[in-house]
Design a protein around this motif. Structure first.
Motif, PDB file in Angstrom:
ATOM      1  N   GLY A 177      42.581 -31.437  -3.320  1.00  0.00           N
ATOM      2  CA  GLY A 177      43.509 -30.721  -4.189  1.00  0.00           C
ATOM      3  C   GLY A 177      43.394 -29.214  -4.027  1.00  0.00           C
ATOM      4  N   MET A 178      42.174 -28.720  -3.890  1.00  0.00           N
ATOM      5  CA  MET A 178      41.975 -27.277  -3.719  1.00  0.00           C
ATOM      6  C   MET A 178      42.474 -26.797  -2.362  1.00  0.00           C
ATOM      7  SD  MET A 178      38.332 -26.362  -5.496  1.00  0.00           S
ATOM      8  CE  MET A 178      37.356 -27.413  -4.444  1.00  0.00           C
ATOM      9  N   LEU A 179      42.315 -27.607  -1.339  1.00  0.00           N
ATOM     10  CA  LEU A 179      42.678 -27.198   0.011  1.00  0.00           C
ATOM     11  C   LEU A 179      44.152 -27.434   0.332  1.00  0.00           C
ATOM     12  CD1 LEU A 179      39.575 -28.506   1.963  1.00  0.00           C
ATOM     13  CD2 LEU A 179      40.030 -26.178   1.191  1.00  0.00           C
ATOM     14  N   LYS A 180      44.817 -28.238  -0.450  1.00  0.00           N
ATOM     15  CA  LYS A 180      46.218 -28.563  -0.207  1.00  0.00           C
ATOM     16  C   LYS A 180      47.058 -27.287  -0.263  1.00  0.00           C
ATOM     17  CE  LYS A 180      49.830 -31.695  -1.643  1.00  0.00           C
ATOM     18  NZ  LYS A 180      50.230 -32.701  -2.619  1.00  0.00           N
ATOM     19  N   GLY A 181      47.870 -27.102   0.744  1.00  0.00           N
ATOM     20  CA  GLY A 181      48.727 -25.938   0.791  1.00  0.00           C
ATOM     21  C   GLY A 181      48.094 -24.720   1.438  1.00  0.00           C
ATOM     22  N   HIS A 182      46.877 -24.847   1.941  1.00  0.00           N
ATOM     23  CA  HIS A 182      46.184 -23.738   2.591  1.00  0.00           C
ATOM     24  C   HIS A 182      45.621 -24.184   3.943  1.00  0.00           C
ATOM     25  CE1 HIS A 182      46.374 -21.581  -1.212  1.00  0.00           C
ATOM     26  NE2 HIS A 182      45.915 -22.673  -1.789  1.00  0.00           N
ATOM     27  N   PRO A 183      46.481 -24.651   4.848  1.00  0.00           N
ATOM     28  CA  PRO A 183      45.974 -25.206   6.110  1.00  0.00           C
ATOM     29  C   PRO A 183      45.274 -24.179   6.997  1.00  0.00           C
ATOM     30  CG  PRO A 183      48.344 -25.031   6.186  1.00  0.00           C
ATOM     31  CD  PRO A 183      47.932 -24.718   4.785  1.00  0.00           C
ATOM     32  N   ASP A 184      45.722 -22.926   6.974  1.00  0.00           N
ATOM     33  CA  ASP A 184      45.082 -21.919   7.819  1.00  0.00           C
ATOM     34  C   ASP A 184      43.661 -21.629   7.358  1.00  0.00           C
ATOM     35  OD1 ASP A 184      47.382 -21.725   9.321  1.00  0.00           O
ATOM     36  OD2 ASP A 184      48.170 -20.032   8.167  1.00  0.00           O
ATOM     37  N   GLN A 185      43.485 -21.475   6.055  1.00  0.00           N
ATOM     38  CA  GLN A 185      42.154 -21.211   5.525  1.00  0.00           C
ATOM     39  C   GLN A 185      41.249 -22.418   5.708  1.00  0.00           C
ATOM     40  OE1 GLN A 185      43.173 -20.043   1.544  1.00  0.00           O
ATOM     41  NE2 GLN A 185      43.109 -17.862   2.060  1.00  0.00           N
ATOM     42  N   THR A 186      41.813 -23.598   5.562  1.00  0.00           N
ATOM     43  CA  THR A 186      41.044 -24.821   5.762  1.00  0.00           C
ATOM     44  C   THR A 186      40.537 -24.902   7.197  1.00  0.00           C
ATOM     45  OG1 THR A 186      42.353 -25.968   4.099  1.00  0.00           O
ATOM     46  CG2 THR A 186      41.135 -27.336   5.638  1.00  0.00           C
ATOM     47  N   SER A 187      41.428 -24.623   8.134  1.00  0.00           N
ATOM     48  CA  SER A 187      41.061 -24.686   9.545  1.00  0.00           C
ATOM     49  C   SER A 187      39.985 -23.654   9.876  1.00  0.00           C
ATOM     50  CB  SER A 187      42.290 -24.456  10.408  1.00  0.00           C
ATOM     51  OG  SER A 187      41.966 -24.580  11.769  1.00  0.00           O
ATOM     52  N   LYS A 188      40.100 -22.450   9.325  1.00  0.00           N
ATOM     53  CA  LYS A 188      39.095 -21.415   9.566  1.00  0.00           C
ATOM     54  C   LYS A 188      37.734 -21.835   9.013  1.00  0.00           C
ATOM     55  CE  LYS A 188      42.208 -17.479   9.722  1.00  0.00           C
ATOM     56  NZ  LYS A 188      42.616 -16.226   9.050  1.00  0.00           N
ATOM     57  N   GLY A 189      37.723 -22.454   7.836  1.00  0.00           N
ATOM     58  CA  GLY A 189      36.472 -22.910   7.244  1.00  0.00           C
ATOM     59  C   GLY A 189      35.821 -24.009   8.058  1.00  0.00           C
ATOM     60  N   ILE A 190      36.635 -24.921   8.554  1.00  0.00           N
ATOM     61  CA  ILE A 190      36.124 -26.009   9.394  1.00  0.00           C
ATOM     62  C   ILE A 190      35.540 -25.436  10.686  1.00  0.00           C
ATOM     63  CG2 ILE A 190      36.811 -28.012  10.784  1.00  0.00           C
ATOM     64  CD1 ILE A 190      38.851 -28.643   8.518  1.00  0.00           C
ATOM     65  N   ASP A 191      36.236 -24.460  11.272  1.00  0.00           N
ATOM     66  CA  ASP A 191      35.733 -23.828  12.492  1.00  0.00           C
ATOM     67  C   ASP A 191      34.415 -23.111  12.247  1.00  0.00           C
ATOM     68  OD1 ASP A 191      37.892 -24.712  13.966  1.00  0.00           O
ATOM     69  OD2 ASP A 191      39.021 -22.838  13.739  1.00  0.00           O
ATOM     70  N   LYS A 192      34.338 -22.363  11.144  1.00  0.00           N
ATOM     71  CA  LYS A 192      33.106 -21.632  10.838  1.00  0.00           C
ATOM     72  C   LYS A 192      31.934 -22.582  10.633  1.00  0.00           C
ATOM     73  CE  LYS A 192      34.080 -17.176   8.811  1.00  0.00           C
ATOM     74  NZ  LYS A 192      33.953 -16.344   7.609  1.00  0.00           N
ATOM     75  N   ALA A 193      32.176 -23.665   9.914  1.00  0.00           N
ATOM     76  CA  ALA A 193      31.108 -24.638   9.667  1.00  0.00           C
ATOM     77  C   ALA A 193      30.644 -25.279  10.973  1.00  0.00           C
ATOM     78  CB  ALA A 193      31.584 -25.707   8.686  1.00  0.00           C
ATOM     79  N   GLY A 194      31.583 -25.649  11.826  1.00  0.00           N
ATOM     80  CA  GLY A 194      31.225 -26.243  13.115  1.00  0.00           C
ATOM     81  C   GLY A 194      30.468 -25.274  14.001  1.00  0.00           C
ATOM     82  N   ASP A 195      30.896 -24.013  14.002  1.00  0.00           N
ATOM     83  CA  ASP A 195      30.201 -23.008  14.802  1.00  0.00           C
ATOM     84  C   ASP A 195      28.781 -22.786  14.291  1.00  0.00           C
ATOM     85  OD1 ASP A 195      32.448 -22.748  16.350  1.00  0.00           O
ATOM     86  OD2 ASP A 195      33.152 -20.915  15.354  1.00  0.00           O
ATOM     87  N   MET A 196      28.605 -22.830  12.977  1.00  0.00           N
ATOM     88  CA  MET A 196      27.276 -22.660  12.407  1.00  0.00           C
ATOM     89  C   MET A 196      26.354 -23.803  12.834  1.00  0.00           C
ATOM     90  SD  MET A 196      25.994 -22.506   8.461  1.00  0.00           S
ATOM     91  CE  MET A 196      26.198 -24.262   8.271  1.00  0.00           C
ATOM     92  N   VAL A 197      26.879 -25.030  12.801  1.00  0.00           N
ATOM     93  CA  VAL A 197      26.083 -26.184  13.226  1.00  0.00           C
ATOM     94  C   VAL A 197      25.741 -26.066  14.709  1.00  0.00           C
ATOM     95  CG1 VAL A 197      26.099 -28.689  13.549  1.00  0.00           C
ATOM     96  CG2 VAL A 197      26.963 -27.707  11.429  1.00  0.00           C
ATOM     97  N   ASP A 198      26.715 -25.657  15.525  1.00  0.00           N
ATOM     98  CA  ASP A 198      26.448 -25.478  16.958  1.00  0.00           C
ATOM     99  C   ASP A 198      25.381 -24.415  17.201  1.00  0.00           C
ATOM    100  OD1 ASP A 198      28.072 -27.422  18.076  1.00  0.00           O
ATOM    101  OD2 ASP A 198      29.803 -26.091  18.269  1.00  0.00           O
ATOM    102  N   ASP A 199      25.441 -23.328  16.449  1.00  0.00           N
ATOM    103  CA  ASP A 199      24.432 -22.273  16.607  1.00  0.00           C
ATOM    104  C   ASP A 199      23.039 -22.774  16.238  1.00  0.00           C
ATOM    105  OD1 ASP A 199      26.291 -20.449  17.480  1.00  0.00           O
ATOM    106  OD2 ASP A 199      26.525 -19.475  15.522  1.00  0.00           O
ATOM    107  N   ARG A 200      22.952 -23.483  15.132  1.00  0.00           N
ATOM    108  CA  ARG A 200      21.648 -23.950  14.663  1.00  0.00           C
ATOM    109  C   ARG A 200      21.056 -25.043  15.550  1.00  0.00           C
ATOM    110  NH1 ARG A 200      20.575 -23.417   8.388  1.00  0.00           N
ATOM    111  NH2 ARG A 200      21.511 -21.380   8.112  1.00  0.00           N
ATOM    112  N   THR A 201      21.917 -25.827  16.179  1.00  0.00           N
ATOM    113  CA  THR A 201      21.427 -26.893  17.056  1.00  0.00           C
ATOM    114  C   THR A 201      21.471 -26.477  18.521  1.00  0.00           C
ATOM    115  OG1 THR A 201      23.609 -27.941  17.203  1.00  0.00           O
ATOM    116  CG2 THR A 201      22.132 -28.704  15.450  1.00  0.00           C
TER     117      THR A 201
END
Length: 64
Positions: free
Chosen positions: A9-33
């Motif tokens: 519900g919070m993310l609905k209607g904000h696809p660009d911000q959602t995508s940026k958050g998903i990218d940041k989280a994935g990049d953080m996991v890649d950096d740590r591993t």
């Protein structure tokens, strides 16, 4: 109402911000591993975009 429903519900209607958050989280996991699980992280990012409506690989360079 479950936590996932609230998040959707919070993310609905904000696809660009959602995508940026998903990218940041994935990049953080890649950096740590140190990229050890990058294929798994990419798969998880794709599934999250499908579930939450993120737009995808708009401005990201391809991964090597």
């Amino acid at each position: 109402m479950s936590v996932m429903d609230k998040i959707k519900g919070m993310l609905k209607g904000h696809p660009d911000q959602t995508s940026k958050g998903i990218d940041k989280a994935g990049d953080m996991v890649d950096d740590r591993t140190q990229g050890k699980y990058s294929k798994h992280v990419d798969t998880a990012q794709d599934k999250l975009r499908d579930q939450f409506g993120g737009s995808g690989q708009d401005d990201r360079p391809p991964r090597s």
